[in-house]
Scaffold this active site. Structure first.
Site, PDB file in Angstrom:
ATOM      1  N   ASP A 260       0.865  -1.189   0.000  1.00 22.99           N
ATOM      2  CA  ASP A 260       0.000   0.000   0.000  1.00 22.99           C
ATOM      3  C   ASP A 260       0.899   1.235   0.000  1.00 22.99           C
ATOM      4  O   ASP A 260       2.047   1.174   0.437  1.00 22.99           O
ATOM      5  CB  ASP A 260      -0.913   0.013   1.238  1.00 22.99           C
ATOM      6  CG  ASP A 260      -2.177   0.847   1.005  1.00 22.99           C
ATOM      7  OD1 ASP A 260      -3.247   0.262   0.740  1.00 22.99           O
ATOM      8  OD2 ASP A 260      -2.083   2.085   1.066  1.00 22.99           O
ATOM      9  N   SER A 261       0.352   2.354  -0.491  1.00 27.36           N
ATOM     10  CA  SER A 261       1.162   3.574  -0.507  1.00 27.36           C
ATOM     11  C   SER A 261       0.989   4.369   0.789  1.00 27.36           C
ATOM     12  O   SER A 261       1.679   5.359   0.997  1.00 27.36           O
ATOM     13  CB  SER A 261       0.778   4.441  -1.706  1.00 27.36           C
ATOM     14  OG  SER A 261      -0.602   4.728  -1.652  1.00 27.36           O
ATOM     15  N   ALA A 287       1.741   0.897  -6.098  1.00 27.33           N
ATOM     16  CA  ALA A 287       1.460  -0.462  -6.573  1.00 27.33           C
ATOM     17  C   ALA A 287       1.841  -0.648  -8.040  1.00 27.33           C
ATOM     18  O   ALA A 287       2.354  -1.702  -8.421  1.00 27.33           O
ATOM     19  CB  ALA A 287      -0.018  -0.764  -6.375  1.00 27.33           C
ATOM     20  N   ASP A 307      -7.071  -4.733  -5.178  1.00 31.76           N
ATOM     21  CA  ASP A 307      -8.250  -4.029  -4.653  1.00 31.76           C
ATOM     22  C   ASP A 307      -7.974  -2.528  -4.617  1.00 31.76           C
ATOM     23  O   ASP A 307      -7.902  -1.919  -3.540  1.00 31.76           O
ATOM     24  CB  ASP A 307      -8.608  -4.564  -3.257  1.00 31.76           C
ATOM     25  CG  ASP A 307      -9.893  -3.947  -2.732  1.00 31.76           C
ATOM     26  OD1 ASP A 307     -10.693  -3.423  -3.530  1.00 31.76           O
ATOM     27  OD2 ASP A 307     -10.111  -3.987  -1.502  1.00 31.76           O
ATOM     28  N   CYS A 347     -14.200  -1.101  -7.409  1.00 34.11           N
ATOM     29  CA  CYS A 347     -15.306  -0.507  -6.641  1.00 34.11           C
ATOM     30  C   CYS A 347     -15.874   0.730  -7.307  1.00 34.11           C
ATOM     31  O   CYS A 347     -16.593   1.504  -6.685  1.00 34.11           O
ATOM     32  CB  CYS A 347     -14.859  -0.211  -5.216  1.00 34.11           C
ATOM     33  SG  CYS A 347     -13.494   0.948  -5.120  1.00 34.11           S
TER      34      CYS A 347
END
Ligand code: SAH
Length: 404
Positions: A260-261, A287, A307, A347
């Protein structure tokens, strides 16, 4: 002859196009379809009529949002308090039937629970609420909601999470997130803003006043369990946030790396790993860059979860978003060994399930991988989809098996 509005509420007249939308079953009417609002107060309950004055139902009115009207009922509503209470009770009963293996779930999902503009999440003994509209922010409405939730669910405390951008759009005065004055009986824990919740047997820290959304991604809860069923070997959770997928993958994988950043998100992820006595490697990186570097270096793995955040925030960014999704899927597919599992999520509401499946198909073709779809999934059942309100369906989660 036009019938008289069957309501004592202020009336809002809408255009033919707006009325057709309601006839088709949708619950929103846009500002451009409002003919007159007769000075309806911001956030008021209003009676809606068509051009000829025919009564169409009761709605909540916003003087600021592009969505000017959110329908509450096709009938006249004389007792709004009663209606709110019944709907909250209905939402709770629905969860009692469909939610399993967790003490964290969405209690109220706005239109999906016929309470437009209201989000309520439960994290064990904490409730987190978000009012997204003028109507749900109005004091009398808020106190009914807080009192009813308190009485039914008996939480340790209730916290309000404020999205400053939404308050601005609704022209509501700025307000910080914080504990809500409790208007119900129960054990008083006035300073309680953190807890530990458990889903699918995995424990998570929850800080009500930190983190994104209402703090955790409850919509993925059932997908975490599904991913864990098929995951194996060396796994990568890309866009891992506080480790939702990674911690579930750790149940069945020999090695798990979360990417993750956001450093604060990874710090919580690490605390969550400790809480569950798991060893997970956390990598703070972009990513896209990291996947490219891994793929170039010939790194291979057996399970990859993608995700990312919503790339398409509006229709106008759809093309760029689709390119972003394709890029990620391409890189992940290159890295997966035969027999590997890809869990790929999207999403963005603006990307349809069919479009996302197409992104995965084209990515697989480009890198000459054969995929079998193991499961084609969506959001957890506590985020109910209303067939007549397509906007309530937004999460895609495809689990695919890499054959060769
Ligand atoms: N999988 C998570 C939710 C992911 S939300 C869960 O189940 O809880 C999206 C995450 O992507 C956020 O944590 C955000 O910090 C991260 N993110 C956004 N852009 C990124 C990028 N370019 N590289 C890595 N992480 C990114």
């Amino acid at each position: 002859m036009a019938s008289k509005p069957a309501s004592s509420l202020p009336s809002v007249k809408i255009s033919r196009r707006g009325a057709r939308r309601l006839q088709d079953g949708h619950v929103w009417v846009y500002r451009s379809d409002i003919i007159s609002a007769n000075g309806a107060a911001p956030g008021a309950a209003v009676g809606v009529t068509d051009e000829r004055g025919k009564f169409l139902g009761t709605a909540l009115y916003s003087s600021a949002s592009q969505i000017a009207i959110r329908m509450l009922s096709p009938r006249a509503v004389d007792d709004l308090t009663r209606l709110l209470r019944d709907r909250i009770q209905g939402a709770i009963s629905y969860r009692e039937r469909v939610v399993r293996d967790t003490d964290a779930y969405r209690v109220i999902f706005s239109e999906g629970d016929f309470l437009p503009g209201l989000i309520v999440d439960r994290y064990n003994d904490l409730l987190s609420i978000q009012a997204l509209t003028q109507a749900m922010d109005a004091k009398p409405v808020r106190s009914v909601i807080v009192a009813e939730l308190g009485e039914r669910l008996k939480p340790g405390s209730i916290v309000e999470r404020v999205d400053p951008r939404i308050r601005e759009l609704e022209q509501l005065p700025a307000r910080p997130s914080g504990l809500i004055q409790r208007e119900f009986q129960g054990d008083i824990q006035p300073e309680k803003t953190s807890t530990v919740f458990t889903m699918n047997g995995v424990c998570f820290h929850y800080e009500a006043l930190e983190g994104q959304k209402t703090g955790s991604f409850l919509d993925q809860r059932e997908n975490y369990a599904a991913a864990a069923r098929f995951a194996h070997g060396e796994a990568l959770d890309v866009f891992c946030y506080q480790g939702g997928f990674a911690l579930h993958l750790a149940q069945s994988c020999s090695k798990v790396t979360g990417v993750d950043s956001s450093r604060p998100a990874l710090e919580v992820a690490d605390r969550n790993a400790t809480l569950n006595s798991r060893e997970i490697e956390w990598v703070e990186a972009n990513a896209f860059d990291l996947l490219r570097d891994y793929a170039d270096a010939g790194r291979r793995c057996d399970t990859i979860v993608l995700d990312p955040p919503a790339f398409a925030k509006s229709k106008s960014t759809l093309e760029t978003a689709l390119r972003g999704y394709k890029e990620l899927n391409l890189r992940a597919l290159k890295m997966l060994r035969p027999g590997g599992i890809l869990v790929t999520c999207c999403c963005s509401y603006h990307v349809s399930p069919a479009q996302y499946l197409d992104v995965v198909r084209i990515s697989a073709q480009d890198v000459h991988r054969n995929l079998r779809i193991v499961e084609n999934r969506g959001q957890a059942k506590d985020h109910p989809i209303l067939l007549n309100v397509p906007e309530t369906e937004y999460l895609k989660c495809i689990i695919a098996y890499v054959s060769s």
